[in-house]
Design a protein around this motif. Sequence first.
Motif, PDB file in Angstrom:
ATOM      1  N   MET A   1     -18.528 -10.665  16.061  1.00  0.00           N
ATOM      2  CA  MET A   1     -19.600  -9.806  15.571  1.00  0.00           C
ATOM      3  C   MET A   1     -20.183  -9.035  16.743  1.00  0.00           C
ATOM      4  N   SER A   2     -20.402  -7.739  16.557  1.00  0.00           N
ATOM      5  CA  SER A   2     -20.925  -6.906  17.622  1.00  0.00           C
ATOM      6  C   SER A   2     -22.115  -6.125  17.120  1.00  0.00           C
ATOM      7  N   THR A   3     -23.220  -6.167  17.852  1.00  0.00           N
ATOM      8  CA  THR A   3     -24.398  -5.396  17.506  1.00  0.00           C
ATOM      9  C   THR A   3     -24.850  -4.625  18.726  1.00  0.00           C
ATOM     10  N   ARG A   4     -25.709  -3.629  18.510  1.00  0.00           N
ATOM     11  CA  ARG A   4     -26.174  -2.808  19.614  1.00  0.00           C
ATOM     12  C   ARG A   4     -27.601  -3.191  19.934  1.00  0.00           C
ATOM     13  N   GLY A   5     -27.842  -3.663  21.136  1.00  0.00           N
ATOM     14  CA  GLY A   5     -29.171  -4.122  21.488  1.00  0.00           C
ATOM     15  C   GLY A   5     -29.647  -3.519  22.778  1.00  0.00           C
ATOM     16  N   LEU A   6     -30.921  -3.697  23.047  1.00  0.00           N
ATOM     17  CA  LEU A   6     -31.522  -3.203  24.271  1.00  0.00           C
ATOM     18  C   LEU A   6     -31.985  -4.370  25.110  1.00  0.00           C
ATOM     19  N   VAL A   7     -31.456  -4.472  26.310  1.00  0.00           N
ATOM     20  CA  VAL A   7     -31.936  -5.469  27.243  1.00  0.00           C
ATOM     21  C   VAL A   7     -33.041  -4.812  28.050  1.00  0.00           C
ATOM     22  N   ILE A 156      -1.563  14.649  39.565  1.00  0.00           N
ATOM     23  CA  ILE A 156      -2.376  14.245  40.705  1.00  0.00           C
ATOM     24  C   ILE A 156      -1.612  13.186  41.486  1.00  0.00           C
ATOM     25  N   GLY A 157      -1.331  13.476  42.747  1.00  0.00           N
ATOM     26  CA  GLY A 157      -0.638  12.489  43.575  1.00  0.00           C
ATOM     27  C   GLY A 157      -1.541  11.316  43.894  1.00  0.00           C
ATOM     28  N   HIS A 158      -2.757  11.637  44.356  1.00  0.00           N
ATOM     29  CA  HIS A 158      -3.710  10.584  44.690  1.00  0.00           C
ATOM     30  C   HIS A 158      -5.110  11.166  44.694  1.00  0.00           C
ATOM     31  N   ILE A 159      -6.078  10.367  44.255  1.00  0.00           N
ATOM     32  CA  ILE A 159      -7.474  10.764  44.335  1.00  0.00           C
ATOM     33  C   ILE A 159      -8.242   9.672  45.073  1.00  0.00           C
ATOM     34  N   ASP A 160      -8.959  10.078  46.101  1.00  0.00           N
ATOM     35  CA  ASP A 160      -9.754   9.167  46.928  1.00  0.00           C
ATOM     36  C   ASP A 160     -11.220   9.559  46.749  1.00  0.00           C
ATOM     37  N   VAL A 161     -12.050   8.608  46.349  1.00  0.00           N
ATOM     38  CA  VAL A 161     -13.467   8.873  46.106  1.00  0.00           C
ATOM     39  C   VAL A 161     -14.294   8.048  47.084  1.00  0.00           C
ATOM     40  N   GLN A 162     -15.136   8.708  47.860  1.00  0.00           N
ATOM     41  CA  GLN A 162     -15.989   8.037  48.831  1.00  0.00           C
ATOM     42  C   GLN A 162     -17.450   8.219  48.435  1.00  0.00           C
ATOM     43  N   GLY A 163     -18.236   7.168  48.544  1.00  0.00           N
ATOM     44  CA  GLY A 163     -19.641   7.248  48.198  1.00  0.00           C
ATOM     45  C   GLY A 163     -20.357   5.932  48.394  1.00  0.00           C
ATOM     46  N   VAL A 164     -21.635   5.932  48.082  1.00  0.00           N
ATOM     47  CA  VAL A 164     -22.465   4.728  48.189  1.00  0.00           C
ATOM     48  C   VAL A 164     -23.078   4.434  46.830  1.00  0.00           C
ATOM     49  N   GLY A 165     -23.325   3.157  46.570  1.00  0.00           N
ATOM     50  CA  GLY A 165     -23.842   2.744  45.280  1.00  0.00           C
ATOM     51  C   GLY A 165     -25.256   3.229  45.032  1.00  0.00           C
ATOM     52  N   ALA A 166     -25.553   3.562  43.787  1.00  0.00           N
ATOM     53  CA  ALA A 166     -26.894   3.983  43.380  1.00  0.00           C
ATOM     54  C   ALA A 166     -27.245   3.279  42.080  1.00  0.00           C
ATOM     55  N   THR A 167     -28.467   2.783  41.975  1.00  0.00           N
ATOM     56  CA  THR A 167     -28.905   2.085  40.766  1.00  0.00           C
ATOM     57  C   THR A 167     -29.542   3.059  39.792  1.00  0.00           C
ATOM     58  N   LYS A 168     -29.217   2.932  38.527  1.00  0.00           N
ATOM     59  CA  LYS A 168     -29.824   3.755  37.493  1.00  0.00           C
ATOM     60  C   LYS A 168     -31.329   3.495  37.437  1.00  0.00           C
ATOM     61  N   PRO A 169     -32.165   4.542  37.426  1.00  0.00           N
ATOM     62  CA  PRO A 169     -33.615   4.339  37.475  1.00  0.00           C
ATOM     63  C   PRO A 169     -34.286   4.197  36.122  1.00  0.00           C
ATOM     64  N   TYR A 170     -33.532   3.839  35.074  1.00  0.00           N
ATOM     65  CA  TYR A 170     -34.162   3.664  33.773  1.00  0.00           C
ATOM     66  C   TYR A 170     -33.445   2.594  32.974  1.00  0.00           C
ATOM     67  N   ARG A 171     -33.955   2.295  31.796  1.00  0.00           N
ATOM     68  CA  ARG A 171     -33.409   1.215  30.966  1.00  0.00           C
ATOM     69  C   ARG A 171     -31.950   1.457  30.595  1.00  0.00           C
ATOM     70  N   SER A 172     -31.269   0.376  30.341  1.00  0.00           N
ATOM     71  CA  SER A 172     -29.861   0.465  29.975  1.00  0.00           C
ATOM     72  C   SER A 172     -29.626  -0.169  28.612  1.00  0.00           C
ATOM     73  N   TYR A 173     -28.901   0.526  27.772  1.00  0.00           N
ATOM     74  CA  TYR A 173     -28.525  -0.005  26.460  1.00  0.00           C
ATOM     75  C   TYR A 173     -27.182  -0.715  26.553  1.00  0.00           C
ATOM     76  N   TYR A 174     -27.087  -1.830  25.835  1.00  0.00           N
ATOM     77  CA  TYR A 174     -25.863  -2.619  25.862  1.00  0.00           C
ATOM     78  C   TYR A 174     -25.392  -2.912  24.444  1.00  0.00           C
ATOM     79  N   THR A 175     -24.076  -2.940  24.270  1.00  0.00           N
ATOM     80  CA  THR A 175     -23.478  -3.455  23.052  1.00  0.00           C
ATOM     81  C   THR A 175     -23.379  -4.972  23.203  1.00  0.00           C
ATOM     82  N   THR A 176     -23.950  -5.708  22.258  1.00  0.00           N
ATOM     83  CA  THR A 176     -24.010  -7.164  22.331  1.00  0.00           C
ATOM     84  C   THR A 176     -22.877  -7.788  21.531  1.00  0.00           C
ATOM     85  N   THR A 177     -22.074  -8.604  22.176  1.00  0.00           N
ATOM     86  CA  THR A 177     -20.971  -9.293  21.506  1.00  0.00           C
ATOM     87  C   THR A 177     -21.217 -10.795  21.581  1.00  0.00           C
TER      88      THR A 177
END
Length: 248
Positions: A1-7, A156-177
């Motif tokens: 069963m899967s529902t959509r909830g907000l943590v 595309i032969g190869h793709i290289d992605v460089q960067g630093v982590g960033a946290t989302k500054p707002y609430r996150s919605y999750y699908t609850t299983t």
Amino acid sequence: MSTRGLVTLAVCLSATRLQNTQGESIAVGKLAKQLTTYSEYHASLAISDAYSVSGSLAYGANSSWWEVDLRGYFDISKIILTATDNSWGPLYMKNAYVEVMDKDVSLCSDAQVKWCGKVPNIVGNNEKFIFTCNATFPIRFIRVTRRSTGTVYLNIGHIDVQGVGATKPYRSYYTTTMRRKVTKPSLTTSAITAGECGIFCHRNHSCIDFSYSKTAPTQSNCLLTYEVVPQNSVAKNDWTTYTMDTCL
């Protein structure tokens, strides 16, 4: 069963950044897809340097695209596209352009998109092109697109992605299983509630999904992961898995 909830994230989360100290592409091991796959040239081959001679190959009518879900949010410093080292690959990468997004534009109508640049009309074998995007929002998706008349191929032969982590500054919605547990967590920790476990996931730049249990041992009742769920989960009656929605 899967529902959509907000943590609910009950604390104020400020942006954090973690240095990519080893220099490895943050796209390695992440979820890549493309419009249509030609033969065995799957999207995932473009993020593995071992397959750069042939890479990935997509095709479509008038437009063809390749995309990677970074399974986390990042400030991107540069994206390096490398052409294949064969007779037809460079032809199928010319005029391709690179964009970055906070959401999947295939699913979300309100995605923020930043144009990073375009590959020139003439491309040499194994030639590299560096793009700097300067986006003002956290990036989760990177897309390469090529347009033409009729059927168009994107290689595309190869793709290289460089960067630093960033946290989302707002609430996150999750699908609850219900009754699912992450089997290969990137981090195991302790949480009093599912909401607190969600906060730990939100603070961790690589975390997208997590599992929580009220009855598991306290020191290991919160499991964080950046891998694909539910492929990375098993049936467990006393666990609940939360998968971050693409359209936040």
